[in-house]
Motif scaffolding. Structure first.
Motif, short mmCIF file in Angstrom:
data_model
loop_
_atom_site.label_atom_id
_atom_site.label_comp_id
_atom_site.label_asym_id
_atom_site.label_seq_id
_atom_site.Cartn_x
_atom_site.Cartn_y
_atom_site.Cartn_z
N PHE A 484 -9.41 0.53 -3.71
CA PHE A 484 -8.52 0.18 -2.60
C PHE A 484 -9.14 -1.01 -1.88
O PHE A 484 -10.26 -0.94 -1.40
CB PHE A 484 -8.39 1.35 -1.63
CG PHE A 484 -7.75 2.56 -2.24
CD1 PHE A 484 -8.50 3.66 -2.58
CD2 PHE A 484 -6.38 2.60 -2.49
CE1 PHE A 484 -7.91 4.78 -3.15
CE2 PHE A 484 -5.78 3.71 -3.06
CZ PHE A 484 -6.56 4.80 -3.38
N CYS A 485 -8.40 -2.07 -1.83
CA CYS A 485 -8.98 -3.27 -1.23
C CYS A 485 -7.89 -4.11 -0.58
O CYS A 485 -6.69 -3.85 -0.75
CB CYS A 485 -9.72 -4.09 -2.28
SG CYS A 485 -8.67 -4.65 -3.62
N TYR A 486 -8.34 -5.11 0.17
CA TYR A 486 -7.40 -6.05 0.77
C TYR A 486 -7.05 -7.14 -0.24
O TYR A 486 -7.85 -7.50 -1.09
CB TYR A 486 -8.02 -6.71 2.01
CG TYR A 486 -8.26 -5.78 3.17
CD1 TYR A 486 -9.56 -5.53 3.62
CD2 TYR A 486 -7.20 -5.16 3.83
CE1 TYR A 486 -9.78 -4.69 4.70
CE2 TYR A 486 -7.43 -4.32 4.91
CZ TYR A 486 -8.72 -4.09 5.33
OH TYR A 486 -8.95 -3.26 6.40
N ASN A 487 -5.86 -7.66 -0.05
CA ASN A 487 -5.43 -8.81 -0.84
C ASN A 487 -5.02 -9.90 0.13
O ASN A 487 -4.27 -9.64 1.07
CB ASN A 487 -4.27 -8.41 -1.76
CG ASN A 487 -3.66 -9.61 -2.46
OD1 ASN A 487 -2.52 -9.97 -2.21
ND2 ASN A 487 -4.42 -10.23 -3.33
N VAL A 495 -4.06 -10.44 5.43
CA VAL A 495 -4.39 -9.55 4.32
C VAL A 495 -3.45 -8.35 4.32
O VAL A 495 -2.93 -7.95 5.35
CB VAL A 495 -5.86 -9.06 4.41
CG1 VAL A 495 -6.83 -10.22 4.30
CG2 VAL A 495 -6.10 -8.26 5.66
N SER A 497 -3.04 -4.39 2.12
CA SER A 497 -3.83 -3.46 1.31
C SER A 497 -3.19 -3.25 -0.06
O SER A 497 -1.97 -3.29 -0.20
CB SER A 497 -3.92 -2.10 2.02
OG SER A 497 -4.49 -2.25 3.29
N GLN A 498 -4.03 -3.02 -1.02
CA GLN A 498 -3.52 -2.77 -2.37
C GLN A 498 -4.49 -1.84 -3.08
O GLN A 498 -5.60 -1.60 -2.62
CB GLN A 498 -3.42 -4.08 -3.15
CG GLN A 498 -4.78 -4.74 -3.39
CD GLN A 498 -4.71 -5.99 -4.23
OE1 GLN A 498 -3.70 -6.31 -4.84
NE2 GLN A 498 -5.80 -6.72 -4.28
N ILE A 510 -0.48 1.41 -2.77
CA ILE A 510 -1.43 2.37 -2.23
C ILE A 510 -0.91 3.79 -2.45
O ILE A 510 -1.67 4.70 -2.83
CB ILE A 510 -1.63 2.12 -0.72
CG1 ILE A 510 -2.27 0.76 -0.50
CG2 ILE A 510 -2.43 3.23 -0.07
CD1 ILE A 510 -3.76 0.71 -0.59
#
Lengths: 554, 572
Positions: A484-487, A495, A497-498, A510
């Protein structure tokens, strides 16, 4: 959690320079482990968790041993050292072993008669072990001819250690009407189900005082149960209620409580019953009028209002309302044709009291809700009592044996009660119909004998153990978790989340990634509840995701 | 018997080995590399003799029991193993044991270490090399390569498989204290395994480029942020990078500022007249001796401000504008102003100070997204040349009071690699002021040198080592608490609706893995979600999920604080 014993890969162990090495020849990998893991590996092919702990506790602390279990589990996830752990398959020639917990010893005494009857009949088909609180324990129980009894610690936090020790095939918990007993309380449903891989049956009884608490308890169980667990309700009318709440089908099983058909049977001489009523309530009206029994549930206020209304509306009939625990203040200034039977303790002292009472009743009205005990219904049917069932949903199982009246609104609705009385009066004058209902009711009740009911449970248990094996053999643990990270969106300089799937770094939402992860460690319903919250109550969206994922997750 | 010269030479050291048989199969385990080989007893016997005997002696000893053909074949096989870095050779383990230094695995190719920096054009790559050089004085460095060997004092390569498990095994066997990633790759697939597989060893990732590459660098950094554990960290050379990411992430503290250094021995002041005279002669441009010179030092590309530099040159026709760059790139096709001189192909690194010392002023108009520190600025400052820079990225931090800082426009988002724009007139004005005021310019040049002396690669390396020590301690005291959470449907009869309740178990008793009775508590579902995710994910990943759901930074911070505080309070 890893269960022992396990099947190990082909391994070679050796120690050099104070280091412990294990070669996994099936995977051509070398691992270096600590001494605890080394020692566990020595034992884990043939010993259970408890045996391993017992053998190693001189050398290592329990915490160290559990850490070693976890280490081995992680190796298993990596495909190292351990094959898929396979639970011991019950020997087909051996009786199933059932473990249940009760707060006190089951006896044939009527107040907990149905549990005893059920367990006693089950003991003819399987080995039944009953766990009792230590403070209820007596050495004399060891000699019991029917059950194996086992004391459990008073400190209930440790109660479940016996599950570790056990090599039981099935467990059963009784969801009591009041939650003061040992059996599972709502916030402990999850530990109960998470304990090990043994199928669990939660036996749910109707006849509750607090409907909301009961519903939430059952929902908690339903949310926690695994594919090889089961909720068994004692009455079919519980199912539509839960389907309405959940807006979906529910897979509860329906197996009523067993009826003691020898105790509960039609008397040839109905006067015995009427004399019983007379003796208890000191009323001659029972000989002068037809007697209507009303089973409306456990809520005192409801019983009182219903009783008063019908008695005042129909002075030509005598009404006996079953109202356990109704406070005395309600018993003042009642009409002559109304009595409330409140003393359930009396049933405990005299096993014939209830059958006599039921035989003294000419016709029964049963309000089929969560709050009405199905046991009383089946017992009255067994006594040949013609019954009118008020229900909001059809009960096909009872079609022939009872008359029905649609009661979508609550029983305290006066118009409905008037209709109930009209139906009752019509039935009372139709002797052929009354005779038919009496006969068919008794026939239906014969399907609820201890033998028949226990066989239903046995069949259920067999199917659950089979399902558990199938689930186990299919299950794979997805050790590849999402990231799970920012894009960064360069168009907006912000940004979002993805979730990135490893190893190909393909992006997914998510919600989908969370659903996949949660389905590995939580039940479908729990995952659905969580997603619904994430979607701000949009359950349809949540279900849509789960539908898409079903079949993708093994 | 005359021995045909085998390629496998003895004596030589062998790795730590173990052998066993299983049924009729013979296995050798290379404990140094973590590999298992199925071979035969003859190979084992040769290996036992290998450290002390020549190949002839081995042949002689074994030929009593084995045919010479078989022995030759075994030698051949051992040679192949040796080429793969298996069974034989010096892994440096003995040297390792004697020193008591941090052992750092460098997640980058060995060429980062071995490459010649003479003609390195990228400031980022140069900085990587300098950091590693300096770090090697304080820590042993390990690189992954096909063979395990000693590269130089304190620098080793380790070989082994590329499986996750083998990587972990190597970390363990070599007692690695930390992992250093000198460059964050743009390819995320390389990224993720490192943090997931580091097995508790702190990973420090170096940020050289905060932005650029159309936003893909930011993504790589954000991916790294997500994957990193609480005992991992970023290092960035300036605070501006940390501030940039603080806009987007909650945990800005994981960005630690450790400035780059400069080789102030190489880049030092010279007599300017002498430098100019030398360069004038080299370039056959007598004017260089007499005119004021404004220098450009770096890649001559638009995002580095090359176009701006040309415009300034046109504005100041009486001043010479020197370009010290690898190439003019596309500008070589343009008609450049006559006062703009390109020195030609980039000279070797040792020659750069000479050219820099000819500058009166160093103009650094770069607004490229990748700009982080401005190594070139510092190198010129080390030569006593006052800089005129924009207030872009970390440049003001580097220059401080030792130069002129001109306000530029910073874009909210990059266009290609462009992250801003500076007006040529503003730069020109600042340059002119310095050129017209000799005293000020000279004073600023002195200050520039003094400022540059504050940046040492040695200091960078020491700070890095200290950071590893701190992170190791942090890891030592960190504990991952495990809780069992569940989400149950709860019926509200008043509203006739279902909602989600969550229950947390095993709050006070966690020795047992099994959830226990009577240690269950109701809690907010978002906190339960966070606790559930923390079993398998990092805190930063949980932050990402919560931001998606809650959308408010302060609420997310509040939830994470509660969850972290709770986890700390209940940890064993």
């Amino acid at each position: 959690m890893i269960d022992f014993p396990v099947t190990l890969h082909e391994i070679e162990k050796f120690q050099i320079d104070n280091r412990n090495y294990v070669v996994d020849l099936d995977r051509n990998e070398l691992v270096c482990v600590d001494l605890v893991v080394w020692n566990v590996l020595e034992l884990c092919r043939s010993s259970s968790r408890e045996e391993i702990i017992r053998q190693l506790k001189e050398q290592h602390t329990e915490a160290e041993i559990f850490e070693a279990f976890e280490c081995i589990r992680q190796f298993a996830e990596l495909g190292l050292l351990v094959s898929n752990t396979v639970r011991r398959v019950p020997d087909e020639n051996r009786k199933l072993r059932l473990l249940t917990f009760l707060s006190q010893i089951p006896t044939a005494q009527p107040e907990n008669g149905s549990n005893y009857l059920l367990l006693e009949s089950l003991s003819r088909h399987m080995e039944v072990t009953v766990g009792l609180p230590k403070d209820q324990w007596s050495e004399s129980y060891r000699d019991d001819k029917v059950f194996h009894f086992m004391p459990i610690e008073t400190d209930l936090k440790r109660a479940r250690t016996y599950y570790i020790n056990a090599t039981y095939d099935v467990t059963m918990a009784f969801a009591p009407v009041d939650f003061g007993l040992l059996s599972v309380e709502m916030n402990e449903v999850i530990p109960f189900f998470s304990w090990n891989n043994v199928p669990t049956i939660v036996r749910v009884h109707s006849g509750v005082k607090n409907e909301e608490a009961f519903i939430n308890f059952v929902l908690a169980v339903y949310g926690a149960k695994r594919p090889f667990d089961a909720i068994v309700v004692d009455a079919p009318w519980l199912i539509p209620r839960f389907q309405e709440i959940l807006s979906s089908e529910v897979d509860f099983c329906v197996i009523p409580d067993p009826v003691d058909l020898e105790r509960f049977q039609p008397y040839e001489d109905k006067m015995i019953g009427k004399r019983c009523i007379n003796a208890i309530f000191d009323t001659q009206e029972v000989f002068q009028k037809l007697v209507v029994g009303i089973i409306a549930g456990e809520v005192s206020e409801v019983n009182y209002r219903v009783g008063k209304f019908v008695a005042e509306l129909c002075p030509e009939l005598f009404f006996l309302v079953f109202a356990a625990g109704l406070p005395d203040l309600y018993l003042n200034n009642l009409p002559n044709n109304l009595v409330f039977f409140t003393e359930t303790e009396q049933f405990g002292t005299d096993p014939h009291l209830l059958p006599m009472l039921l035989n003294g009743i000419d016709i029964c009205f049963f309000h089929a809700t969560l709050q009405s005990s199905s046991s009383l219904l089946f017992q009255s049917l067994a006594c040949g009592m013609p019954t009118l069932i008020g229900t909001a949903n059809a009960i096909p199982e009872f079609e022939n044996a009872c008359a029905f009246i649609d009661l979508k609104k609550g029983i305290t609705d006066r118009e409905h009660l008037k209709r109930v009385l009209e139906d009752l009066k019509q039935l009372l004058v139709d002797s052929r119909e009354m005779e038919r209902l009496s006969t068919e009711g008794r026939k239906l009740a014969e399907n609820f004998s201890a033998d028949v009911v226990s066989l239903q449970f046995v069949n259920l248990m067999h199917s659950l153990t089979q399902r558990q094996l199938e689930t186990q053999s299919k299950s794979t643990h997805n050790s590849r978790r999402s990231l799970f990270c920012y894009n960064y969106d360069s168009n907006y300089g912000s940004v979002r989340s993805q979730a990135l799937q490893h190893p190909h770094a393909s992006s997914e939402s998510i919600e989908v990634a969370l659903a996949k992860e949660f389905l590995e460690s939580h039940t479908r319903l729990q995952t659905e509840m969580l997603l619904t919250e994430i979607y701000n109550g949009d359950r349809e969206k949540a279900c849509h995701i789960l539908e898409k994922l079903s079949g993708l997750i093994l | 018997m005359t021995l045909k010269q085998p390629l496998f030479q003895c004596p030589k050291p062998i790795h730590r080995l173990h052998h066993f048989t299983r049924e009729d199969r013979f296995f050798i385990v290379d404990l140094d590399i973590g590999q298992i080989l199925e071979t035969d007893n003859l190979i084992w016997e040769i290996l036992q003799l290998c450290p002390e005997s020549t190949q002839d002696k081995i042949l002689e000893t074994l030929s009593e029991r084995y045919e010479s053909t078989l022995i030759y074949q075994a030698f051949e096989q051992l040679r192949s193993f040796e080429e793969m870095g298996l069974l034989v050779g010096n892994t440096g383990r003995e040297i390792l044991k004697k020193k008591n230094r941090l052992r750092i695995f460098v997640a980058g190719p060995i060429e980062t270490w071995t490459s010649d920096k003479t003609y390195v054009r990228s400031g980022y790559r140069l900085a990587s090399k300098e950091i590693l050089s300096a770090l090697s004085k304080y820590a042993d460095l390990f690189f992954h390569a096909s063979k395990s060997e000693v590269v130089s004092d304190g620098v080793y390569t380790i070989s082994g498989g590329t499986s996750r498990h083998n990587f972990l095994f190597q970390l363990q066997q070599n007692q690695i204290d930390g992992i250093f990633m000198p460059m964050i790759p743009l390819d995320m697939v390389e990224q993720m395994p490192l943090h997931l597989f580091s097995s508790g060893v702190p990973v420090i990732s170096r940020l050289g480029s905060p932005r650029g590459h159309g936003g893909s660098m930011i993504d790589s950094i954000l991916w790294t942020y997500a994957a990193m554990n609480e005992h991992d960290a970023f290092i960035t050379p300036t605070r501006s990078i940390k501030d940039f990411y603080a806009q987007h992430v909650l945990d800005a503290d994981c960005f630690r500022v450790i400035p780059n250094g400069v080789d102030s021995d190489l880049f030092s002041s010279m007599d300017k007249a002498q430098a100019r005279s030398q360069v004038a002669e080299m370039l056959n441009r007598p004017k260089i001796r007499d005119k004021k010179i404004v220098g450009f030092f770096g890649r001559f590309q638009p995002e580095k401000g090359a176009g701006i530099f040309i415009k300034i040159a046109k504005m100041l026709p009486d001043v010479l504008f020197f370009v010290v760059a690898p190439t003019l790139h596309a500008y070589q096709l343009q008609k450049l102003p006559q006062n703009l001189i390109y020195i030609g192909e980039q000279p070797p690194r040792e020659m750069l100070p000479l050219y820099l010392n000819t500058f009166d002023v160093h103009c650094f108009p770069s607004i490229v997204g990748e700009e982080a520190f401005g190594n070139a600025v510092l190198e010129a400052m080390a030569c006593g040349v006052p800089p005129v820079v924009t207030n872009f990225a970390g440049l003001p931090e580097v220059v401080s009071e030792a130069g002129r800082v001109v306000v530029c426009q910073t874009f909210g988002q990059d266009i290609g690699s462009f992250a801003g724009y500076v007006e040529p007139e503003m730069l020109s004005k600042a340059i002119q002021e310095l050129l017209n005021d000799d005293a000020c310019r000279i004073e600023l040049g002195k200050r520039a040198r003094e400022r540059a002396l504050e940046f040492k690669w040695d200091t960078t390396a020491k700070k890095l080592v200290m950071l590893y020590e701190n992170l190791k301690r942090k890891k030592q005291f960190a504990s991952r608490t495990r809780f069992k959470t569940s989400f149950v449907p709860s019926y509200d009869s008043l509203d006739n609706r279902l909602q989600c309740q969550s229950i947390l178990t095993n709050v006070t008793e966690q020795q047992n893995q099994q959830p226990l009775m009577h240690t269950s508590y109701y809690q907010d579902w978002k906190a339960a979600l966070a606790l559930t995710l923390l079993e398998r994910h990092t805190v930063h990943e949980v932050e990402t999920v919560l931001m998606h759901i809650v959308k408010d930074k302060y609420s997310v911070a509040d939830i994470l604080n509660r969850v972290n505080g709770f986890a700390q309070a209940t940890s064993l």
